[in-house]
Design a protein around this motif. Structure first.
Motif, PDB file in Angstrom:
ATOM      1  N   LEU A 170      -5.744 -72.664  65.879  1.00  0.00           N
ATOM      2  CA  LEU A 170      -4.910 -72.468  64.697  1.00  0.00           C
ATOM      3  C   LEU A 170      -5.682 -72.805  63.424  1.00  0.00           C
ATOM      4  CD1 LEU A 170      -1.549 -74.091  65.876  1.00  0.00           C
ATOM      5  CD2 LEU A 170      -2.228 -71.683  66.001  1.00  0.00           C
ATOM      6  N   SER A 171      -5.365 -72.077  62.373  1.00  0.00           N
ATOM      7  CA  SER A 171      -5.943 -72.421  61.075  1.00  0.00           C
ATOM      8  C   SER A 171      -5.316 -73.713  60.572  1.00  0.00           C
ATOM      9  CB  SER A 171      -5.683 -71.299  60.066  1.00  0.00           C
ATOM     10  OG  SER A 171      -4.315 -71.274  59.691  1.00  0.00           O
ATOM     11  N   ASN A 172      -5.885 -74.246  59.487  1.00  0.00           N
ATOM     12  CA  ASN A 172      -5.377 -75.479  58.915  1.00  0.00           C
ATOM     13  C   ASN A 172      -3.906 -75.330  58.507  1.00  0.00           C
ATOM     14  OD1 ASN A 172      -5.540 -78.131  57.763  1.00  0.00           O
ATOM     15  ND2 ASN A 172      -5.825 -77.203  55.759  1.00  0.00           N
ATOM     16  N   GLY A 173      -3.582 -74.239  57.839  1.00  0.00           N
ATOM     17  CA  GLY A 173      -2.211 -74.020  57.417  1.00  0.00           C
ATOM     18  C   GLY A 173      -1.267 -73.781  58.578  1.00  0.00           C
ATOM     19  N   GLU A 174      -1.738 -73.039  59.602  1.00  0.00           N
ATOM     20  CA  GLU A 174      -0.913 -72.807  60.788  1.00  0.00           C
ATOM     21  C   GLU A 174      -0.631 -74.113  61.519  1.00  0.00           C
ATOM     22  OE1 GLU A 174      -2.486 -68.251  61.752  1.00  0.00           O
ATOM     23  OE2 GLU A 174      -3.436 -69.988  62.687  1.00  0.00           O
ATOM     24  N   THR A 175      -1.625 -74.980  61.569  1.00  0.00           N
ATOM     25  CA  THR A 175      -1.438 -76.287  62.197  1.00  0.00           C
ATOM     26  C   THR A 175      -0.386 -77.095  61.454  1.00  0.00           C
ATOM     27  OG1 THR A 175      -3.715 -76.341  63.004  1.00  0.00           O
ATOM     28  CG2 THR A 175      -2.580 -78.448  62.822  1.00  0.00           C
ATOM     29  N   LYS A 176      -0.408 -77.052  60.117  1.00  0.00           N
ATOM     30  CA  LYS A 176       0.581 -77.788  59.333  1.00  0.00           C
ATOM     31  C   LYS A 176       1.984 -77.275  59.615  1.00  0.00           C
ATOM     32  CE  LYS A 176      -0.152 -80.590  56.835  1.00  0.00           C
ATOM     33  NZ  LYS A 176      -0.407 -80.716  55.409  1.00  0.00           N
ATOM     34  N   ARG A 177       2.145 -75.972  59.723  1.00  0.00           N
ATOM     35  CA  ARG A 177       3.463 -75.410  60.052  1.00  0.00           C
ATOM     36  C   ARG A 177       3.924 -75.868  61.433  1.00  0.00           C
ATOM     37  NH1 ARG A 177       1.609 -69.568  59.267  1.00  0.00           N
ATOM     38  NH2 ARG A 177       3.191 -69.141  60.841  1.00  0.00           N
ATOM     39  N   LEU A 178       3.005 -75.896  62.391  1.00  0.00           N
ATOM     40  CA  LEU A 178       3.356 -76.340  63.744  1.00  0.00           C
ATOM     41  C   LEU A 178       3.757 -77.811  63.751  1.00  0.00           C
ATOM     42  CD1 LEU A 178       3.540 -75.928  66.797  1.00  0.00           C
ATOM     43  CD2 LEU A 178       1.080 -76.431  66.937  1.00  0.00           C
ATOM     44  N   LEU A 179       3.048 -78.644  63.013  1.00  0.00           N
ATOM     45  CA  LEU A 179       3.379 -80.068  62.961  1.00  0.00           C
ATOM     46  C   LEU A 179       4.761 -80.293  62.345  1.00  0.00           C
ATOM     47  CD1 LEU A 179      -0.045 -81.622  61.862  1.00  0.00           C
ATOM     48  CD2 LEU A 179       0.963 -81.603  64.151  1.00  0.00           C
ATOM     49  N   MET A 180       5.099 -79.501  61.337  1.00  0.00           N
ATOM     50  CA  MET A 180       6.429 -79.603  60.743  1.00  0.00           C
ATOM     51  C   MET A 180       7.492 -79.208  61.759  1.00  0.00           C
ATOM     52  SD  MET A 180       6.540 -80.438  57.364  1.00  0.00           S
ATOM     53  CE  MET A 180       7.836 -79.466  56.611  1.00  0.00           C
ATOM     54  N   ALA A 181       7.232 -78.109  62.484  1.00  0.00           N
ATOM     55  CA  ALA A 181       8.182 -77.649  63.502  1.00  0.00           C
ATOM     56  C   ALA A 181       8.358 -78.701  64.593  1.00  0.00           C
ATOM     57  CB  ALA A 181       7.699 -76.330  64.105  1.00  0.00           C
ATOM     58  N   THR A 182       7.250 -79.296  65.004  1.00  0.00           N
ATOM     59  CA  THR A 182       7.289 -80.320  66.049  1.00  0.00           C
ATOM     60  C   THR A 182       8.130 -81.519  65.613  1.00  0.00           C
ATOM     61  OG1 THR A 182       5.091 -79.665  66.813  1.00  0.00           O
ATOM     62  CG2 THR A 182       5.866 -81.839  67.458  1.00  0.00           C
ATOM     63  N   ALA A 183       7.947 -81.929  64.370  1.00  0.00           N
ATOM     64  CA  ALA A 183       8.709 -83.071  63.854  1.00  0.00           C
ATOM     65  C   ALA A 183      10.210 -82.777  63.864  1.00  0.00           C
ATOM     66  CB  ALA A 183       8.235 -83.414  62.446  1.00  0.00           C
ATOM     67  N   LEU A 184      10.583 -81.568  63.473  1.00  0.00           N
ATOM     68  CA  LEU A 184      11.999 -81.235  63.409  1.00  0.00           C
ATOM     69  C   LEU A 184      12.621 -81.069  64.792  1.00  0.00           C
ATOM     70  CD1 LEU A 184      12.089 -78.787  60.370  1.00  0.00           C
ATOM     71  CD2 LEU A 184      12.876 -81.147  60.474  1.00  0.00           C
ATOM     72  N   LEU A 185      11.824 -80.675  65.780  1.00  0.00           N
ATOM     73  CA  LEU A 185      12.348 -80.579  67.144  1.00  0.00           C
ATOM     74  C   LEU A 185      12.895 -81.911  67.647  1.00  0.00           C
ATOM     75  CD1 LEU A 185       9.889 -78.284  69.153  1.00  0.00           C
ATOM     76  CD2 LEU A 185      12.342 -77.929  68.794  1.00  0.00           C
ATOM     77  N   LYS A 186      12.420 -82.984  67.081  1.00  0.00           N
ATOM     78  CA  LYS A 186      12.898 -84.315  67.466  1.00  0.00           C
ATOM     79  C   LYS A 186      14.235 -84.650  66.818  1.00  0.00           C
ATOM     80  CE  LYS A 186       8.096 -85.861  67.861  1.00  0.00           C
ATOM     81  NZ  LYS A 186       7.034 -86.770  67.330  1.00  0.00           N
ATOM     82  N   ASN A 187      14.698 -83.761  65.913  1.00  0.00           N
ATOM     83  CA  ASN A 187      15.956 -83.982  65.195  1.00  0.00           C
ATOM     84  C   ASN A 187      16.077 -85.418  64.696  1.00  0.00           C
ATOM     85  OD1 ASN A 187      17.813 -81.476  65.218  1.00  0.00           O
ATOM     86  ND2 ASN A 187      16.911 -81.516  67.270  1.00  0.00           N
ATOM     87  N   PRO A 188      15.107 -85.852  63.897  1.00  0.00           N
ATOM     88  CA  PRO A 188      15.129 -87.236  63.417  1.00  0.00           C
ATOM     89  C   PRO A 188      16.206 -87.419  62.358  1.00  0.00           C
ATOM     90  CG  PRO A 188      13.435 -86.014  62.275  1.00  0.00           C
ATOM     91  CD  PRO A 188      14.011 -85.064  63.293  1.00  0.00           C
ATOM     92  N   LEU A 189      16.542 -88.652  62.071  1.00  0.00           N
ATOM     93  CA  LEU A 189      17.389 -88.947  60.917  1.00  0.00           C
ATOM     94  C   LEU A 189      16.542 -89.167  59.669  1.00  0.00           C
ATOM     95  CD1 LEU A 189      20.110 -91.303  62.442  1.00  0.00           C
ATOM     96  CD2 LEU A 189      20.149 -88.821  62.102  1.00  0.00           C
ATOM     97  N   LEU A 190      15.274 -89.565  59.875  1.00  0.00           N
ATOM     98  CA  LEU A 190      14.348 -89.796  58.767  1.00  0.00           C
ATOM     99  C   LEU A 190      13.061 -89.035  59.035  1.00  0.00           C
ATOM    100  CD1 LEU A 190      13.421 -91.215  56.172  1.00  0.00           C
ATOM    101  CD2 LEU A 190      12.828 -93.215  57.560  1.00  0.00           C
ATOM    102  N   LEU A 191      12.667 -88.193  58.087  1.00  0.00           N
ATOM    103  CA  LEU A 191      11.447 -87.391  58.206  1.00  0.00           C
ATOM    104  C   LEU A 191      10.463 -87.848  57.146  1.00  0.00           C
ATOM    105  CD1 LEU A 191       9.910 -84.985  59.459  1.00  0.00           C
ATOM    106  CD2 LEU A 191      11.062 -83.513  57.788  1.00  0.00           C
ATOM    107  N   LEU A 192       9.275 -88.283  57.576  1.00  0.00           N
ATOM    108  CA  LEU A 192       8.222 -88.758  56.677  1.00  0.00           C
ATOM    109  C   LEU A 192       7.113 -87.713  56.613  1.00  0.00           C
ATOM    110  CD1 LEU A 192       8.022 -92.453  57.973  1.00  0.00           C
ATOM    111  CD2 LEU A 192       9.449 -91.538  56.118  1.00  0.00           C
ATOM    112  N   LEU A 193       6.858 -87.198  55.422  1.00  0.00           N
ATOM    113  CA  LEU A 193       5.876 -86.127  55.232  1.00  0.00           C
ATOM    114  C   LEU A 193       4.774 -86.604  54.303  1.00  0.00           C
ATOM    115  CD1 LEU A 193       8.354 -83.156  54.578  1.00  0.00           C
ATOM    116  CD2 LEU A 193       7.365 -83.867  56.773  1.00  0.00           C
ATOM    117  N   ASP A 194       3.541 -86.591  54.779  1.00  0.00           N
ATOM    118  CA  ASP A 194       2.398 -87.035  53.979  1.00  0.00           C
ATOM    119  C   ASP A 194       1.682 -85.815  53.412  1.00  0.00           C
ATOM    120  OD1 ASP A 194       0.510 -88.559  52.754  1.00  0.00           O
ATOM    121  OD2 ASP A 194      -0.477 -89.251  54.592  1.00  0.00           O
ATOM    122  N   ASN A 195       1.891 -85.549  52.132  1.00  0.00           N
ATOM    123  CA  ASN A 195       1.297 -84.394  51.450  1.00  0.00           C
ATOM    124  C   ASN A 195       1.461 -83.108  52.265  1.00  0.00           C
ATOM    125  OD1 ASN A 195       0.210 -85.314  48.904  1.00  0.00           O
ATOM    126  ND2 ASN A 195      -1.228 -86.549  50.094  1.00  0.00           N
TER     127      ASN A 195
END
Length: 509
Positions: A165-190
C-alpha cells in the motif's frame, strides 16, 4: 437554563514522566460529551505525547485522568470476561503502522520488502487483516466491515498485501481499522499527513460522520488544517496548554511562530564544497517502462528523462505509482533490471551494484521513516548517510560525525544529536533523515513528502535551505508532495502521474 453537558474525560492537574523527562506538569483539560477536539502547536509542544498519555501509554505520577465514558459504559453493558479497562474503548491512529508478517507474527518488515514479490507475499492481504480486526473487536456498533470498506474506498485494495500500500492508502486502512473497533474515544495523530488533496477535502465529512456515530475524537493537527467538524481547539506550547477555544473562536494566526530561518550561506557553501559533484549526461532516462504485480498494473509506458541540474516535482494522488517509480531509480525494485532504465549514464543491470547507485542519491520518504531502525542516536542516523546504510553499523568516523553535526545544526536539531531516534519527536526524526539525505551532497536528491510531520517553521526552514542549496550547486532534485504550496521555488518542472500513467510532463506553472 441550558443543561451542563456530561463530562467525557477529565485530566486533573496531571504530571507525566517519560524516560526521565517531565512531559507535563499540573496540566488540566476537561472534555464533555458531544465535543470533538484538536490539539495544535509547534513541533515538540507535546501534542502527540498528550494523545499517548490519554491512551495510557505514559506514566501519570501526579494528578489523575477520569475516564467518565468508561464508568458509564460499565453501568449500561454486561461485564465482560477477563480484564476490561478503558483502553478497550479507545482506538488510536498513529504516525506508524504496526503490521505483522505472516511467517513470524512480528513487525519485522523491511524497507524493500514491498517491491520483492516473494517477500511481499509474507504480508497479510488487506481483506484478511480487516476481517481479523473485526472478529477481535471488543465492542459492536455502527462501523462494520462493509461500512468501513465503503467509507474509505478500500474495495480495490482488498486483495493487495499490506506492505504494497502507498503511504496514503495505509493511512486510510489504519483509520478503517480503528473504526472497526467501534471505540468511544478515537485518538488521531496528524491524520491528514500523507493524504492527497481530494482525500483531505473529504476529511471534514468523515470527521462529521464519525462524530455522528457517537465517537469522541481527539486529534493532533497543523494549525491551518483543523477540520470544520472539530468543536474545540487546545493550543500547546512546551508541554503546557496555553489556550482552549471553541472552534468558532479559534484563530490559527494567533499561535506563536518563529521568524523564517535564513541558512548561513558560508557554512552551506563550505559543506557543499566537501564533495565534488560528478558530471553526467543524464541522471535518469526511462523508455516505455511498465511495472506490474500479478494482474495489477502499477506503472504503464513511462517515458521520462531527468537531466543534471533539473528540479522536478513528481505529483499524483495516493496510489498513482509515485513510490514505485522512485523505487526503480533508487535501486530498491528488482524489476528495474528488465526495463529500459538508465541511471547516471548507465543502463540498469549493466554491472553496477545497488551501492553504486545509492552512493549518488540522497533519499527520504514516508516508507523510509516507517522502517528506519530507531535505536541509533540522531547523530548516528545522519552519519549513516555517508555509508548509505539504514543506521550506523560500523565504527563512527570522527570527521563524518563532525560533518553530520554540522548538517544537524543547519536544520536546527543539533540538541538531539546524542538522543536515540526513537526518543525524539516525530519532526526531529524526520529532520534527522533529511540531514542523512543531504550529508554527502549527492548528484540526485529524491525527497518524497519531506515536510510530513514538520511544523510551519520547520517547513519554511527546510524549504529555504533547499532553495539555497539548489542556487549554490548543480544538485538534481525530484520532489514529491501533496501540498502544491510546499513546492520549493527552485522546482520548475513537473511529472504528473494518474493510475500509473503520465498525464503531464511540463514546465511548472
Amino acid at each position: 437554563m441550558p443543561l451542563t453537558p456530561a463530562p467525557f474525560i477529565s485530566l486533573n492537574d496531571i504530571t507525566v514522566h517519560y524516560l526521565g523527562q517531565t512531559l507535563f506538569q499540573n496540566l488540566s483539560l476537561n472534555i464533555y460529551k458531544g465535543e470533538q477536539w484538536a490539539l495544535v502547536g509547534q513541533s515538540g509542544s507535546g501534542k502527540t505525547s498528550l494523545l499517548k498519555t490519554i491512551a495510557g501509554r505514559y506514566n501519570v505520577v501526579n494528578g489523575s485522568i477520569a475516564h467518565h465514558y468508561y464508568k458509564e459504559y460499565l453501568q449500561t453493558h454486561q461485564q465482560k470476561e477477563g480484564v476490561f479497562t478503558s483502553r478497550h474503548l479507545i482506538a488510536e491512529v498513529g504516525q506508524k503502522h504496526n503490521f505483522r508478517n505472516l511467517s513470524t507474527n512480528l513487525s519485522n518488515f523491511y524497507f524493500q520488502q514491498r517491491y520483492n514479490t516473494t517477500q511481499a507475499a509474507d504480508a497479510p492481504l488487506v481483506a484478511s487483516y480487516l476481517s481479523a480486526v473485526a472478529d477481535a473487536a471488543s465492542t459492536e456498533g455502527y462501523w462494520d466491515y462493509e461500512r468501513v470498506i465503503s467509507t474509505f474506498q478500500l474495495e480495490p485494495l482488498l486483495q493487495i498485501e499490506l506492505i504494497k500500500l502507498s503511504n496514503g492508502e495505509t493511512k486510510r486502512l489504519l483509520m478503517a481499522t480503528a473504526l472497526l473497533k467501534n471505540p468511544l474515544l478515537l485518538l488521531l495523530d496528524n491524520p491528514l499527513t500523507g493524504l492527497d488533496i481530494q482525500t483531505r477535502t473529504d476529511f471534514d465529512n468523515l470527521i462529521a460522520a464519525i462524530a455522528a456515530s457517537g465517537i469522541t475524537i481527539i486529534m493532533t493537527s497543523s494549525p491551518t488544517e483543523v477540520p470544520a467538524a472539530i468543536t474545540h481547539v487546545a493550543i500547546l506550547e512546551k508541554g503546557t496548554i496555553t489556550a482552549t477555544n471553541p472552534r468558532s473562536d479559534y484563530r490559527p494566526d494567533r499561535i506563536s511562530t518563529i521568524p523564517v530561518f535564513t541558512p548561513e550561506a558560508g557554512e552551506l557553501e563550505a559543506l557543499l564544497s566537501l564533495h565534488k559533484m560528478h558530471t553526467f549526461q543524464s541522471i535518469v532516462r526511462m523508455e516505455d517502462v511498465s511495472v506490474s504485480y500479478g494482474k495489477k498494473q502499477v506503472l504503464q509506458n513511462i517515458n521520462w528523462q531527468v537531466l543534471p541540474g533539473e528540479r522536478w516535482a513528481l505529483l499524483g494522488q495516493n496510489g498513482a505509482g509515485k513510490s514505485t517509480l522512485l523505487s526503480l531509480i533508487n535501486g530498491d525494485n528488482p524489476q528495474a533490471y528488465s526495463k529500459k532504465l538508465f541511471l547516471f549514464d548507465k543502463k540498469r543491470g549493466s554491472g553496477e551494484s545497488i551501492w553504486d547507485i545509492k552512493s549518488k542519491i540522497g533519499f527520504v520518504s514516508p516508507e523510509l521513516y516507517q522502517y528506519f531502525p530507531s535505536h541509533n542516536t540522531c547523530l548516528q542516523v545522519v552519519e549513516s548517510g555517508c555509508y548509505d546504510t539504514l543506521g550506523l553499523f560500523r565504527k563512527s568516523k570522527a570527521d563524518n560525525a563532525d560533518l553530520a553535526l554540522r548538517w544537524m545544526r543547519l536544520l536546527g536539531i543539533e540538541k538531539e544529536a546524542n538522543i536515540p531516534l526513537k526518543n525524539v519527536s516525530a519532526s526531529s526524526q524526520r529532520l534527522s533523515l533529511l540531514a542523512r539525505a543531504l550529508i554527502k551532497n549527492p548528484p540526485l536528491l529524491i525527497l518524497d513528502e519531506p515536510c510530513q510531520g514538520l511544523d510551519q517553521h520547520q517547513q519554511q526552514r527546510f524549504i529555504h535551505l533547499l532553495d539555497t542549496l539548489c542556487r549554490s550547486s548543480d544538485t538534481t532534485l525530484v520532489y514529491v508532495t501533496h501540498y502544491p504550496e510546499e513546492i520549493p521555488d527552485s522546482v520548475n518542472l513537473v511529472l504528473h502521474l494518474k493510475d500509473g500513467k503520465v498525464t503531464n510532463n511540463s514546465i511548472l506553472a
